[in-house]
Enzyme design. Structure first.
Site, short mmCIF file in Angstrom:
data_model
loop_
_atom_site.label_atom_id
_atom_site.label_comp_id
_atom_site.label_asym_id
_atom_site.label_seq_id
_atom_site.Cartn_x
_atom_site.Cartn_y
_atom_site.Cartn_z
N SER A 57 -85.28 -56.24 82.68
CA SER A 57 -84.53 -57.48 82.75
C SER A 57 -84.68 -58.12 84.14
CB SER A 57 -83.07 -57.16 82.41
OG SER A 57 -82.40 -58.32 82.04
N ASP A 115 -85.13 -60.73 71.07
CA ASP A 115 -84.37 -60.46 72.29
C ASP A 115 -83.50 -61.69 72.59
OD1 ASP A 115 -83.40 -60.04 74.82
OD2 ASP A 115 -85.26 -59.19 75.60
N HIS A 137 -82.46 -56.17 73.69
CA HIS A 137 -82.85 -56.38 75.08
C HIS A 137 -82.99 -55.07 75.85
CE1 HIS A 137 -83.39 -58.61 78.73
NE2 HIS A 137 -82.33 -58.06 79.30
#
Lengths: 357, 273
Positions: B95, B217, B245
């Site tokens: 991320s 996602d 995610h």
């Protein structure tokens, strides 16, 4: 879902590990504005507000994976009509025959959410106020105290003829400037000291203090004030007693208590200092024959910036007792009052016994 | 405190020589790698850590100015590499940490052998024609949600954890994971993460990278992964079957295999020759 669960007073939703909605109860479908058929097969994220999608992925999902349950999560759902619906969410991820299923229960909390917004807003306002207060105190300290000191000091120098001869009338006026300056200085110092006490930034250095010696020193400092007010000071002989205190701070408290007692007692009255010991602490009592304090006012006298209506106007800002009590507490003791209207008041400073040698 | 090991709660395992540094994303800590990192211990020197404000990090080291942009976090990655003497690093970032790794590689390209970017996004906010997936109001909604949740977060978690006496290790881990997350720092981190725009940095990247794009996602949609694929030099794009995610938590086997395949081809060799 069967009857009871279908109409239970909370929304229920089942999702698989791919975050597809397997089923929901009617309560939730109604709240979201979807038919049950439309809900089934949707992804969970489509019924979450966008911000909530991030929160779900970064907080709720990891917790469900790592621990299998989450509790009391605040989230906003997104209805079919594109409205946000704040809810409180509990969820459990459990193994079933066909794989793990996440069971989610939500309770709409629209009113509570607004109420929480107000609390958060109030907290922000309080934080802002606290910052403003800190700036104000810093301003008091630097921008007012320093020039005031300079004014009083210069007036003194002029009055003493340091820059050439001055007339008697000029000396008198200069003296007034100096004393007015020092008076305001004392008020500013009180405010600053109280704010330091409030934030715990005052150091006390306790040592063994002879209570009789401290009482005599305090009495000597207020003797002039007592004479002027026609108040008799008394200190009956009593056995020697040692307290564990910062001597200067104890003196400051006693002078403040004695000054107040003299102020409120008035001509012909009597102010007495005594002391006593209990297993828990050493106590110094300042007793007056003044008008006393009504029971419902006794707590208020220690509150900052409170001044009794009956007080003679001396311009004090009413911080003396608040400061004294904070100081007593900083030394591990306390300051309390006992009084009845018309029967005078007794203020008691409690202090720790010295530690065993 | 100058010791990076303590400041960032560094955990070192593995029997290999080449360092593999795993960086967690927003909202989590190094625990998130527990299903993936062990698979690399046989061949790598595995380094895990918590960013300041997360997990077991030293929150007193937090400085709002330093962390007002992602470059403060990139500096932290480099500080860890320097203090641990890590060279030729395989950096794995999830991320926001994917972008932190890219920024770190721009500052010190010679330090890194390759970058593994799990669910990366150079910009979360839509900027037509660019699709980031979110509007600014959405991020404000997230911040408001965090504020309401973190108020009672630790208190709400603790009793539940107590109810799990048969799994004390897990309880301790979770306490580390979420209860230790500092509310104010988490809020700042969320704002910096989701309001950053690092699109202009992509073209400068020299270190080879693997982009792992998840299916469906909600945070880094396909369009974002494809944007990166088209603009990040020396990048390899892999679409995972894993949805969501956090593929390292939800689909650790697939995630591990894809990373292993990529590393087996020895990316970065020409760059450090």
């Amino acid at each position: 879902m069967d009857g009871l669960i279908d109409t239970a007073p909370c929304g229920i939703l089942l999702a698989d590990d791919a975050s597809l909605i397997l089923d929901a109860n009617r309560t939730l479908a109604d709240a979201l504005g979807y038919s049950l058929e439309a809900l089934r097969g949707k992804e969970v994220r489509t019924v979450l507000a966008r911000g909530a999608r991030i929160y779900y992925q970064t907080h709720v999902f990891p917790l469900l994976r790592l621990r299998g349950e989450v509790h009391e999560i605040y989230l906003s759902l997104r209805t079919a009509g594109e409205e946000d619906l704040p809810v409180l969410l509990n969820a459990v991820r459990r193994e079933h025959d066909d794989g793990p299923i996440t069971e989610i229960a939500v309770v709409p909390i629209e009113r509570r959410s607004r109420f929480e917004d107000e609390i958060l807003e109030a907290r922000r306002a309080a934080e802002t106020a606290s910052q403003s207060r800190a700036r104000f105190l810093s301003m008091l300290s630097h921008d007012i105290r320093s020039p005031l000191s300079a004014i009083a000091f210069s007036a003194d120098l002029l009055a003493r003829g340091a820059f050439g001869p001055v007339t008697e009338a000029q000396t008198r006026e200069l003296g007034q400037i100096a004393s007015a300056g020092r008076y305001v200085l004392r008020l500013v110092s009180d405010v600053l000291e109280f704010s330091r006490l409030e934030t715990g930034r005052v150091d006390v250095c306790p040592v063994r203090v002879d209570v009789a010696e401290a009482a005599d020193a305090a009495l000597a400092l207020v003797a002039g004030q007592a004479d002027g007010a026609g108040v008799r000071l008394e200190r009956p002989d009593a056995p020697a007693l040692t307290a564990w205190a910062d001597r200067d701070r104890l003196l400051q408290i006693l002078v403040n208590l004695l000054g107040n007692a003299i102020k409120f007692t008035g001509a012909g009255g009597r102010v007495t200092v005594t002391w006593s010991a209990s297993p828990d602490h050493v106590a110094v009592h300042v007793e007056d024959t003044g008008p006393g304090i009504a029971p419902d006012r006794q707590a208020a006298v220690f509150a900052p910036f409170v001044q009794d209506d009956a007080a003679p106007a001396d311009g004090s800002v009413g911080l003396g007792l608040a400061i004294s009590r904070e100081l007593a507490r900083a030394m591990g003791g306390d300051l309390t009052v006992e009084s009845a209207p018309g029967e005078g008041a007794t203020f008691t400073v409690a202090l720790p016994h010295p530690p065993a040698a | 405190m100058n010791d990076a090991r303590a400041r960032f709660n560094v955990t070192e395992t593995g029997r290999g020589q080449r360092p593999m540094v795993f960086a967690h994303g927003f909202g989590c800590d190094q625990t998130m790698w527990r299903e993936v990192a062990p698979a690399f211990e046989a061949d790598y020197r595995v380094v895990l850590f918590d960013f300041i404000g997360a997990g077991g990090s030293d929150t007193s080291a937090y400085d709002p100015e330093r962390y007002a942009s992602l470059s403060g976090y990139a500096d932290d990655v480099l500080a860890i590499c320097r203090e641990l003497g890590l060279e030729d690093v395989v950096f794995v970032g999830h991320s926001v940490s994917a972008m932190i790794g890219i920024l770190a590689s721009l500052r010190d390209p010679g330090r890194f052998r390759s970058l593994v970017l799990v669910g990366p996004s150079p910009c979360y906010i839509n900027d037509p024609p660019y699709v980031g997936g979110f509007e600014r109001e959405d991020i404000e909604g997230l911040l408001a949600m965090m504020e309401k949740n973190y108020g009672g977060w630790a208190q709400a978690m603790a009793p539940v954890i107590m109810k799990n006496p048969d799994r004390p290790a897990l309880a301790a881990e979770l306490e580390e994971l979420f209860c230790a997350t500092d509310r104010d720092i988490a809020r700042d981190f969320a704002a910096v993460t989701f309001l950053s725009d690092n699109r202009d940095d992509l073209g400068e990247v020299e270190v080879p990278s693997l982009i792992l794009q998840c299916t469906d996602d909600a945070i880094a949609p396909d369009a974002v992964g494809e944007y990166l694929r088209d603009r990040l030099p020396h990048s390899t794009f892999r679409k995972l079957r894993a949805n969501g995610h956090c593929p390292h938590l939800s689909h650790p086997t697939e995630t591990t295999e894809v990373i292993r395949d990529y590393l087996a081809a020895d990316p970065g060799a020409p760059w450090t020759a």
